[in-house]
Write a protein that holds these residues in place. Structure first.
Motif, PDB file in Angstrom:
ATOM      1  N   TYR A  78     -29.463 -15.879  -8.395  1.00 46.38           N
ATOM      2  CA  TYR A  78     -28.009 -15.967  -8.284  1.00 46.38           C
ATOM      3  C   TYR A  78     -27.556 -17.210  -9.039  1.00 46.38           C
ATOM      4  O   TYR A  78     -28.083 -18.295  -8.820  1.00 46.38           O
ATOM      5  N   ASP A  79     -26.587 -17.031  -9.930  1.00 50.19           N
ATOM      6  CA  ASP A  79     -26.026 -18.136 -10.700  1.00 50.19           C
ATOM      7  C   ASP A  79     -24.571 -18.324 -10.265  1.00 50.19           C
ATOM      8  O   ASP A  79     -23.718 -17.508 -10.601  1.00 50.19           O
ATOM      9  N   PRO A  80     -24.268 -19.376  -9.480  1.00 48.47           N
ATOM     10  CA  PRO A  80     -22.912 -19.543  -8.945  1.00 48.47           C
ATOM     11  C   PRO A  80     -21.888 -20.046  -9.962  1.00 48.47           C
ATOM     12  O   PRO A  80     -20.691 -19.978  -9.703  1.00 48.47           O
ATOM     13  N   LYS A  81     -22.345 -20.540 -11.100  1.00 57.98           N
ATOM     14  CA  LYS A  81     -21.408 -21.016 -12.125  1.00 57.98           C
ATOM     15  C   LYS A  81     -20.912 -19.833 -12.947  1.00 57.98           C
ATOM     16  O   LYS A  81     -21.719 -19.074 -13.488  1.00 57.98           O
ATOM     17  N   ARG A 137     -37.150 -14.679   6.836  1.00 54.46           N
ATOM     18  CA  ARG A 137     -35.767 -14.860   6.403  1.00 54.46           C
ATOM     19  C   ARG A 137     -35.660 -14.558   4.921  1.00 54.46           C
ATOM     20  O   ARG A 137     -36.597 -14.774   4.160  1.00 54.46           O
ATOM     21  N   ILE A 138     -34.487 -14.081   4.522  1.00 56.34           N
ATOM     22  CA  ILE A 138     -34.159 -13.940   3.101  1.00 56.34           C
ATOM     23  C   ILE A 138     -33.152 -15.033   2.815  1.00 56.34           C
ATOM     24  O   ILE A 138     -32.095 -15.084   3.441  1.00 56.34           O
ATOM     25  N   ARG A 139     -33.488 -15.949   1.905  1.00 51.58           N
ATOM     26  CA  ARG A 139     -32.608 -17.088   1.658  1.00 51.58           C
ATOM     27  C   ARG A 139     -32.697 -17.552   0.219  1.00 51.58           C
ATOM     28  O   ARG A 139     -33.378 -16.958  -0.601  1.00 51.58           O
ATOM     29  N   LEU A 140     -31.975 -18.625  -0.076  1.00 48.44           N
ATOM     30  CA  LEU A 140     -31.869 -19.143  -1.436  1.00 48.44           C
ATOM     31  C   LEU A 140     -32.712 -20.399  -1.598  1.00 48.44           C
ATOM     32  O   LEU A 140     -32.804 -21.213  -0.680  1.00 48.44           O
ATOM     33  N   ALA A 141     -33.320 -20.551  -2.770  1.00 51.74           N
ATOM     34  CA  ALA A 141     -33.996 -21.791  -3.150  1.00 51.74           C
ATOM     35  C   ALA A 141     -33.271 -22.329  -4.373  1.00 51.74           C
ATOM     36  O   ALA A 141     -33.027 -21.596  -5.330  1.00 51.74           O
ATOM     37  N   ARG A 142     -32.914 -23.615  -4.336  1.00 52.14           N
ATOM     38  CA  ARG A 142     -32.125 -24.196  -5.413  1.00 52.14           C
ATOM     39  C   ARG A 142     -33.011 -24.666  -6.548  1.00 52.14           C
ATOM     40  O   ARG A 142     -34.018 -25.326  -6.341  1.00 52.14           O
ATOM     41  N   TYR A 143     -32.605 -24.302  -7.765  1.00 53.16           N
ATOM     42  CA  TYR A 143     -33.257 -24.759  -8.985  1.00 53.16           C
ATOM     43  C   TYR A 143     -32.168 -25.222  -9.938  1.00 53.16           C
ATOM     44  O   TYR A 143     -30.992 -25.144  -9.628  1.00 53.16           O
ATOM     45  N   GLY A 144     -32.548 -25.691 -11.108  1.00 54.37           N
ATOM     46  CA  GLY A 144     -31.570 -26.115 -12.096  1.00 54.37           C
ATOM     47  C   GLY A 144     -31.474 -27.625 -12.170  1.00 54.37           C
ATOM     48  O   GLY A 144     -32.343 -28.356 -11.698  1.00 54.37           O
ATOM     49  N   ARG A 153     -28.748 -31.259 -12.142  1.00 48.79           N
ATOM     50  CA  ARG A 153     -27.610 -31.807 -11.425  1.00 48.79           C
ATOM     51  C   ARG A 153     -26.328 -31.184 -11.983  1.00 48.79           C
ATOM     52  O   ARG A 153     -26.139 -31.117 -13.196  1.00 48.79           O
ATOM     53  N   ASN A 154     -25.480 -30.709 -11.104  1.00 50.47           N
ATOM     54  CA  ASN A 154     -24.215 -30.046 -11.438  1.00 50.47           C
ATOM     55  C   ASN A 154     -24.392 -28.717 -12.171  1.00 50.47           C
ATOM     56  O   ASN A 154     -23.416 -28.148 -12.637  1.00 50.47           O
ATOM     57  N   LEU A 155     -25.602 -28.219 -12.309  1.00 51.76           N
ATOM     58  CA  LEU A 155     -25.849 -26.898 -12.898  1.00 51.76           C
ATOM     59  C   LEU A 155     -26.881 -26.144 -12.057  1.00 51.76           C
ATOM     60  O   LEU A 155     -27.986 -25.865 -12.507  1.00 51.76           O
ATOM     61  N   PRO A 156     -26.515 -25.789 -10.829  1.00 52.46           N
ATOM     62  CA  PRO A 156     -27.506 -25.132  -9.982  1.00 52.46           C
ATOM     63  C   PRO A 156     -27.634 -23.648 -10.304  1.00 52.46           C
ATOM     64  O   PRO A 156     -26.715 -23.018 -10.830  1.00 52.46           O
ATOM     65  N   PHE A 157     -28.800 -23.096 -10.027  1.00 51.88           N
ATOM     66  CA  PHE A 157     -28.966 -21.658  -9.893  1.00 51.88           C
ATOM     67  C   PHE A 157     -29.977 -21.462  -8.777  1.00 51.88           C
ATOM     68  O   PHE A 157     -30.700 -22.384  -8.415  1.00 51.88           O
ATOM     69  N   TYR A 158     -29.963 -20.302  -8.200  1.00 46.85           N
ATOM     70  CA  TYR A 158     -30.750 -20.067  -7.004  1.00 46.85           C
ATOM     71  C   TYR A 158     -31.644 -18.852  -7.178  1.00 46.85           C
ATOM     72  O   TYR A 158     -31.275 -17.889  -7.838  1.00 46.85           O
TER      73      TYR A 158
END
Length: 120
Positions: free
Chosen positions: A51-54, A15-22, A24-29
């Protein structure tokens, strides 16, 4: 005695997927390739992007991607998660998947009460 077991090469479900880092309230993947049985932030085969969703100061969400590696993994059968498929669709790597949720067009209901009322 039992004959020795032969190890056969089985296709690993990748699978190609996201791993969360960062924080609290400042995630990047990180966008990564992993065995589908591995945990979300667990062992991976290869990191192919981030990927930076902010939104930044310019108002854009930023994504970095090794496009050649993403295309390679898709060509050998790796399945992207829903979110990664949406990101790849926005980047033009694969066709954009159909929208879900609020912005999606509703499909007319053909079964159930409406169908039985129409047949009366």
């Amino acid at each position: 005695a039992n004959p020795p077991r032969r190890h056969t090469a089985r296709a690993m479900p990748v699978r190609i997927r996201l791993a969360r880092y960062g924080h609290r309230n400042l995630p990047f993947y990180r966008i990564y390739v992993a065995d589908s049985r591995a945990p979300r932030d667990g062992r991976h085969i290869e990191i192919i992007g981030h990927y930076d969703p902010k939104p930044e100061i310019d108002g854009n969400k930023h994504m970095g991607l090794k496009v050649d590696r993403a295309k390679y993994w898709l060509s050998v059968g790796a399945q992207p998660s829903d979110t990664v498929a949406r990101l790849f669709g926005q980047a033009g790597i694969i066709p954009a998947p159909p929208k879900k949720g609020v912005g999606a067009k509703k499909v007319p209901w053909t079964r159930g009460f409406a169908a039985s009322a129409a047949s009366r």
